[in-house]
Design an enzyme around this catalytic site. Structure first.
Site, short mmCIF file in Angstrom:
data_model
loop_
_atom_site.label_atom_id
_atom_site.label_comp_id
_atom_site.label_asym_id
_atom_site.label_seq_id
_atom_site.Cartn_x
_atom_site.Cartn_y
_atom_site.Cartn_z
N GLU A 94 40.91 37.08 47.66
CA GLU A 94 40.87 35.61 47.62
C GLU A 94 41.21 35.02 48.98
O GLU A 94 40.61 34.04 49.40
CB GLU A 94 41.81 35.08 46.53
CG GLU A 94 41.32 35.36 45.10
CD GLU A 94 41.56 36.80 44.65
OE1 GLU A 94 42.39 37.49 45.27
OE2 GLU A 94 40.91 37.23 43.67
N GLN A 119 37.49 33.50 40.89
CA GLN A 119 37.06 33.89 39.54
C GLN A 119 37.91 33.26 38.42
O GLN A 119 37.37 32.84 37.40
CB GLN A 119 37.09 35.41 39.44
CG GLN A 119 36.27 35.93 38.31
CD GLN A 119 35.98 37.41 38.50
OE1 GLN A 119 36.84 38.25 38.30
NE2 GLN A 119 34.77 37.71 38.92
N PRO A 143 46.76 34.44 46.16
CA PRO A 143 46.65 35.15 47.44
C PRO A 143 45.98 34.31 48.53
O PRO A 143 46.13 34.58 49.71
CB PRO A 143 45.77 36.37 47.09
CG PRO A 143 45.96 36.56 45.64
CD PRO A 143 46.13 35.18 45.06
N HIS A 153 44.85 34.69 32.95
CA HIS A 153 43.51 34.10 32.85
C HIS A 153 43.57 32.77 32.13
O HIS A 153 42.60 32.33 31.52
CB HIS A 153 42.54 35.02 32.11
CG HIS A 153 42.43 36.39 32.69
ND1 HIS A 153 43.39 37.34 32.52
CD2 HIS A 153 41.45 36.95 33.44
CE1 HIS A 153 43.03 38.45 33.14
NE2 HIS A 153 41.86 38.25 33.71
#
Lengths: 352, 409
Positions: free
Chosen positions: A75, A97, A104, A144
């Protein structure tokens, strides 16, 4: 809710196609790739495959591998590359994503993209739109499901946008890509396929049954920094964004409380005029978000409301949020601030 | 079964204050002993170059070997001029900081050859992503030093409006990307910029810069991964000056293996070069620039040099390394070495050298004096408080307009 563009199309007798949120986002990306050769799209699985949620599906085939491509799982590399590309003169639209994975890249976002204009007196700028799916509701567990918007509203130099429906998603995304400053564009993943109202045990209503799925063809924008009143009401103002706009609507209908619902759409810059106008009218306010409570954006909203509307308030402001826990897996629906919790807060401010 | 206690390995430099300097840990091959591969060479076929040390000037000042590309006297004298000017500029700014004209200053003493020589082989339109120790990239282009001093003084003529730390220049027209204080970030951005040039089918290349210490940042790894995947036109410079403030290069993993050979893990061709040898820096930079410009992709270069001065004006190296360490540095001083070479060639002499120094001192002093007319940090016609609200966004959003009013500026 009819929008101006929809009104224009309706008046001209033009058929408006129905789109879900993903299709609307893909449409916006397609339009910008087509009308601006400096737009490039990249991210993990975003190229050939079209992204794990398929937001970029078909775009590599249409525009070629140097405009739409896959990246290593880095990232910081994705956003660092975007900053360099932006300095060159491109208008990158990287995809992270999941918003959970953006950390990061935080240094490249908060210390680099957000500051480039400031530290170079405008000589170098970072017109980057960082797209990332946000929020829970899909059994994504701790990594997520999170809603990290407050991390970005705390950074000077960034704009933060969260759409709640297909029409806005397309118009806001085009506006974000055309904006000359870095924009964090958080897409509530639970809304990709339908207007989720928080009742997880009921069948999903598809977007096609919702007015805002009428997404006009071609280019239009929804301006950044402007909230929308998605339900007019007299008794209480609900301030919300993303998925929770739909939850708030369900709560208002189920409690029978005549709530005015404001979909903030852009958290920064914030449309405090629309907020103040509504709260001065209703005299009551409930703030709703899915993110954790402490130091969440709701705290900021409450501070702004009391700065602008203290003399109009007839009750203390309530806030309904996710708990200050990591986002749990099996306990997802105990965590998610559904219509019952929002409804309870509405009743509480009405009784105060 | 092993029953002995485990212990942590914490690397230590060879010497500490009070010790005699000891640089025996660096192997120094003879000048001219390292081969010069063709720029089309497969990275796998030139792995040895990452473990060697490209040197062109021998101890007598003669240019030898295949990396001697026979630079003209004109080019060399310009190089000497640039390095001298950089050092004299640094000395002046160090003094200015001591006099309270700015908050902090960073010299590049001992490392002048690296930025000055690489800039000489880049073209207009190329972009460098420097750290704060590459002021030579501007000075080698004869950039007006008065503007640099105005920035350092944060005065009324500081084009950055006083918002940035001293020496964090931003000069797009001179291929000098805005400096960040967050170490390593620019290394990845250089790769992204180079990718953009390739995406647009342009001919421009990027030059990224990082220090030995900051190679430990994830940005270094990300930059090499992206460079290896997309093969963009970028020169990836690691300036190994042996020190990251008080931490010797072993704390960044430099004793385990050198920095050049890290390129091998990514199949990025790597060179290790004597960074105090202007001729070697010029030749190696030219090799990497030619590769990049020919669409052959990135090159990683470790420049072996020594930070001869303190990290910054806030640092005191006598607390952690032997005093006068730099005088024993086995690769010498870049200015003295180029001077010796030019004299050996019969193209230079002490009289001309001293005249050049005098002329540069006069020039730098005059520029500093001129800059001072526009104020120094907090004194004189300094940028107004309203400047802090400029350039946050393209247009100031409502909440910041309110805050500016509240601040009364």
């Amino acid at each position: 809710m009819n929008t101006k563009q929809q009104d224009k199309d309706l008046a001209s007798g033009k058929h408006i196609p129905r789109k879900n949120m993903l299709e609307a986002i893909r449409d916006a990306l397609d339009i910008k790739l087509g009308d601006d050769e400096n737009v490039v799209i990249f991210g993990e699985d975003a190229g050939y495959f079209g992204g794990v949620f398929r937001a970029t599906e078909g775009l590599q085939k249409k525009y070629g591998k140097s405009r739409v491509f896959d990246t290593p799982i880095s990232e910081l590399g994705i956003i660092g590359a975007a900053v360099g590309m932006a300095a060159y003169g491109l208008r990158p639209v990287p995809e992270i994503q999941f918003a959970d994975y953006i950390l990061p890249a935080f240094d490249q976002i908060a210390s680099e993209a957000a500051r480039l204009r400031y530290r170079s007196a405008g000589e170098f700028t970072a017109p980057i739109t960082i797209r990332a799916p946000t929020g829970g509701g899909i059994f994504g567990g701790q990594t997520h499901s999170q809603s990290p918007e407050a991390l970005f509203t705390h950074v000077a130099g960034l704009k933060t946008v969260i759409p709640s429906n297909p029409y806005d998603a397309k118009g806001l995304l085009i506006a974000a890509i055309e904006d000359d400053d870095p924009v964090i564009f958080l897409e509530p993943k639970r809304l990709y396929n339908g207007p989720f109202d928080g009742h997880h045990n009921r069948p999903v209503t598809p977007w096609s049954a919702h007015e805002t799925s009428k997404v006009p063809e071609g280019h239009y924008t929804v301006p950044l920094g402007k909230a929308a009143v998605t339900r007019t009401g007299q008794e209480v103002t609900i301030l919300s964004y993303g998925t929770m706009v739909h939850v708030a609507k369900a709560a208002a209908e189920e409690t029978g409380i005549d709530a005015e619902i404001i979909d903030l759409r852009t958290l920064l810059p914030l449309d405090d005029e629309t907020i103040a106008t509504s709260v001065r009218k209703t005299g009551r306010c409930v703030v709703v978000h899915e993110a954790t409570k402490t130091s969440g954006f709701g705290g900021e909203l409450i501070a702004i409301v009391q700065e602008l509307c203290l003399n109009y308030l007839e009750a203390p402001i309530e806030r309904v949020t996710g708990w200050d826990t990591p986002y749990p897996h099996a306990q997802e629906w105990d965590y998610f601030p559904g219509p019952d919790r929002v409804g309870a807060a509405l009743k509480k401010v009405m009784e105060a | 079964m092993n029953t002995k206690s485990l212990s942590l390995h914490v690397p230590e430099p060879t010497t500490r204050p009070g010790d005699a300097p000891d640089f025996s840990y660096i192997d120094i091959p003879n000048a001219g002993s390292v081969r010069r591969p063709d720029i089309h060479c497969d990275p796998q076929a030139m792995r040895d170059l990452a473990f060697d040390l490209i040197r062109v000037m021998d101890d007598e000042g003669n240019a030898v070997g295949s990396w001697n590309i026979e630079l003209s006297n004109e080019v060399l004298i310009k190089g000497l001029h640039d390095m001298l000017k950089t050092r004299i500029f640094d000395e002046r700014m160090l003094m200015a900081q001591r006099q309270g004209k700015t908050s902090i200053y960073v010299q590049c003493r001992g490392e002048e050859a690296i930025a000055c020589a690489q800039r000489a082989v880049l073209e207009k339109g190329d972009m460098c992503f420097p750290t704060y120790r590459q002021q030579g990239l501007l000075i080698a282009q004869d950039f007006p030093i008065e503007a640099m001093i105005c920035q350092i003084y944060s005065n009324a003529k500081d084009k950055l409006g006083g918002r940035s730390l001293p020496f964090f220049y931003s000069e797009k027209e001179f291929g000098f990307f805005s400096i960040s204080g967050n170490l390593g970030t620019q290394f990845m951005q250089a790769v992204g910029w180079a990718m953009a040039s390739a995406i647009k089918g342009d001919t421009r290349i990027a030059s990224g810069w990082i220090g030995d210490g900051a190679t430990a940042e994830s940005d270094f790894h990300a930059a090499l991964v992206f460079a290896s995947v997309y093969k963009p036109p970028v020169v990836m410079n690691v300036v190994n000056n042996q020190w990251a403030i008080s931490s010797f290069q072993g704390i960044a993993g430099g004793s385990a293996n050198n920095f050049a050979c890290r390129g091998h893990g990514y199949n990025v061709p790597a060179l290790r070069v004597d960074g105090n040898d202007y001729l070697a820096v010029y030749a190696a930079s030219q090799w990497a620039v030619e590769r990049a410009r020919s669409n052959l992709g990135p090159t990683l270069i470790e420049w072996v040099t020594y930070r001869a001065a303190a990290h910054s004006t806030s640092d005191d190296p006598t607390k952690y390394r032997p005093e006068n360490d730099a005088e024993s540095w086995p690769l010498g001083d870049p200015i003295e070495r180029l001077k010796t070479h030019l004299i050996a060639k019969g193209a230079w002499d002490d009289a001309r050298h001293n005249a050049m120094i005098d002329q540069l001192k006069t020039e730098v002093k005059a520029a500093a004096k001129e800059a001072e007319k526009h104020g120094t940090l907090g004194k004189g016609p300094v940028p107004g408080a309203a400047e802090m609200f400029n350039h946050i966004y393209k247009e100031l959003p409502p909440h910041l307009r309110k805050q500016r009013q509240e601040a009364g500026v």
